[in-house]
Design a protein around this motif. Structure first.
Motif, PDB file in Angstrom:
ATOM      1  N   ASP A 295       0.858  -1.181   0.000  1.00  0.00           N
ATOM      2  CA  ASP A 295       0.000   0.000   0.000  1.00  0.00           C
ATOM      3  C   ASP A 295       0.892   1.227   0.000  1.00  0.00           C
ATOM      4  OD1 ASP A 295      -2.315  -1.516   0.139  1.00  0.00           O
ATOM      5  OD2 ASP A 295      -2.358  -1.504   2.340  1.00  0.00           O
ATOM      6  N   ASN A 301       6.124   3.123   0.932  1.00  0.00           N
ATOM      7  CA  ASN A 301       5.266   1.959   0.711  1.00  0.00           C
ATOM      8  C   ASN A 301       5.197   1.140   1.996  1.00  0.00           C
ATOM      9  OD1 ASN A 301       4.924   2.692  -1.978  1.00  0.00           O
ATOM     10  ND2 ASN A 301       6.722   1.547  -2.630  1.00  0.00           N
ATOM     11  N   ASN A 304       0.817  -4.474   4.110  1.00  0.00           N
ATOM     12  CA  ASN A 304      -0.223  -4.658   5.119  1.00  0.00           C
ATOM     13  C   ASN A 304      -0.290  -6.120   5.561  1.00  0.00           C
ATOM     14  OD1 ASN A 304      -1.872  -6.164   3.315  1.00  0.00           O
ATOM     15  ND2 ASN A 304      -2.826  -4.307   2.532  1.00  0.00           N
TER      16      ASN A 304
END
Length: 419
Positions: A295, A301, A304
């Motif tokens: 994400d 970046n 997750n």
């Protein structure tokens, strides 16, 4: 994580450079230490992350000289999950303790051995371990040369660890070794360690010490243990001395798994890194390309929970997933001249979809129509140019009219045939 102003207020400082000395002063005073720890836990009771990671990176991290890139939470979480459970854990180049904290969450009763060079990181590392009531030792040292500057012994207490200085480290070998060493740090003294038993697979080039940290970690591993290292991709394919070391590690049966991570995970560098898992008696080598799974949070970046679970699923099952993971035999690795560059083993190419035949035919029909219309316009222009009564013009005009009629008939027939 704690905000800058909150941290400065907690430690009674006005400038960030004062923090390491002030923290060490508090740690060595029992009453001040307990009071400070209680205040921190009231403000931030969640012990899952390093409270000071962002603050330290922004204010104290030495990217230029020490190549300090502190482990992002998502990378630390993935590395600790890959390492698994353990009774003893060593964190080489521990920084402020991000990796150790993640390992502690899974192994709260384990003994932790942390090695760190930076005198400015040591106080924060100690605080992070002590406030979590860990059983640990922190060794301030140059782990490559073996020079030790200070050893701190941490004993669990009723709520927080106590601290004392020690003469020598307590343990030698560990169930798990984790490390996020400085990437491609130059080590000018490497030639002085030709006979060092730790470097049994070879001596690293002076400009790249990555494998020296890996071999140092391996030297601390118990039989049956696992080393998890966060390293730059260059260690997978660079030639020369590093290729010799890489080949030795592979042939000794240590190289187990390589996971390619997304770029821009770190605060101060966009360099893409990989996680390398090494353990004895590895008969094949798992490659995972997780570089496209993240994400975007501003400039950074983040992986997750789903991205991490995806990696762990193939890691634990050691299975092939199209365009994501592959298991290579040692023969394949040998045939690739011990080059471990992930694209050699995981094909992420996505072929273009075959065009729809109806769309193609319609496009061709449209092109034919445009050609036909253009030709008619050209012939009409020629007809306008033959306006005289001369015999030659009349013959040319008749020829153009006949060709135009023939062309219309031909186009009509082609359209009828296509239908």
């Amino acid at each position: 994580m704690l905000e800058r102003n909150t941290i400065n207020k907690l430690f009674g400082i006005t400038e960030s450079y004062e923090m390491p000395d002030r923290v060490m002063e508090i740690l060595m005073n029992e009453k001040a230490r307990i009071r400070c720890f209680n205040e921190i836990t009231k403000i931030s009771p969640d012990m899952k992350e390093d409270f000071f990671l962002d603050y330290y990176q922004e204010e104290h991290g030495d990217r230029k000289e020490l190549k300090q890139d502190y482990t992002p939470d998502c990378v630390a979480a993935l590395a600790s999950e890959m390492a698994g459970t353990a009774g003893t854990v060593a964190d080489i180049c521990a920084g402020t303790g991000s990796l150790t904290i993640k390992m502690w969450l899974e192994n709260p009763d384990a003994f932790f051995h942390c090695e760190e060079f930076s005198s400015r990181a040591i106080p924060i590392l100690l605080l992070n371990l002590m406030i979590r009531n860990m059983s640990a030792e922190v060794v301030q040292c140059d782990c490559l040369s073996g020079r030790i500057f200070e050893i701190y012994n941490l004993e669990p207490g009723p709520k927080f660890s106590t601290i004392s200085k020690a003469e020598s480290p307590r343990n030698t070998y560990y169930d798990v070794v984790v490390t996020n060493p400085p990437y491609s740090l130059r080590w000018g003294e490497v030639d002085d360690f030709q006979n060092d038993k730790r470097f049994c697979f070879g001596i690293t080039p002076k400009q790249y010490s990555d494998y020296a940290f890996i071999m140092h970690g391996l030297s601390k591993l118990k039989t049956g243990g696992i080393l998890v290292a966060i390293v730059p991709h260059g260690v997978l394919f660079r030639g020369g001395k590093e290729q010799t070391i890489r080949r030795g590690i592979i042939e000794a049966g240590y190289m187990n798994t390589i996971v390619g991570l997304p770029n821009n995970l770190f605060m101060n560098t966009g360099i893409p890194v990989c996680i390398m898992a090494l353990k004895e008696d590895s008969s094949d080598l798992l490659f995972v390309d997780a570089s496209k799974y993240f994400d975007k949070h501003g400039k950074q970046n983040v992986m997750n929970e789903e991205h991490i679970k995806k990696v762990l699923d193939v890691y634990l099952k050691r299975r092939y997933v199209q365009r994501y993971s592959a298991v290579a035999t040692m023969q394949e690795v040998e045939e690739n001249d011990y080059n471990l560059n992930i694209p050699r083993y995981v094909d992420t190419f996505i072929p273009e979809a075959a065009p729809d035949i109806v769309d193609v035919l319609e496009s061709l029909h449209q092109i034919d129509k445009e050609i036909h219309d253009s030709e008619k316009k050209l012939l009409d222009m020629l007809l306008e140019m033959t306006g005289t009564t001369q015999e030659s013009d009349r013959e040319l005009k008749n020829a153009i009219e006949e060709y135009k009629n023939w062309m219309d008939d031909k186009y009509k027939k082609e359209v009828d045939d296509s239908c």
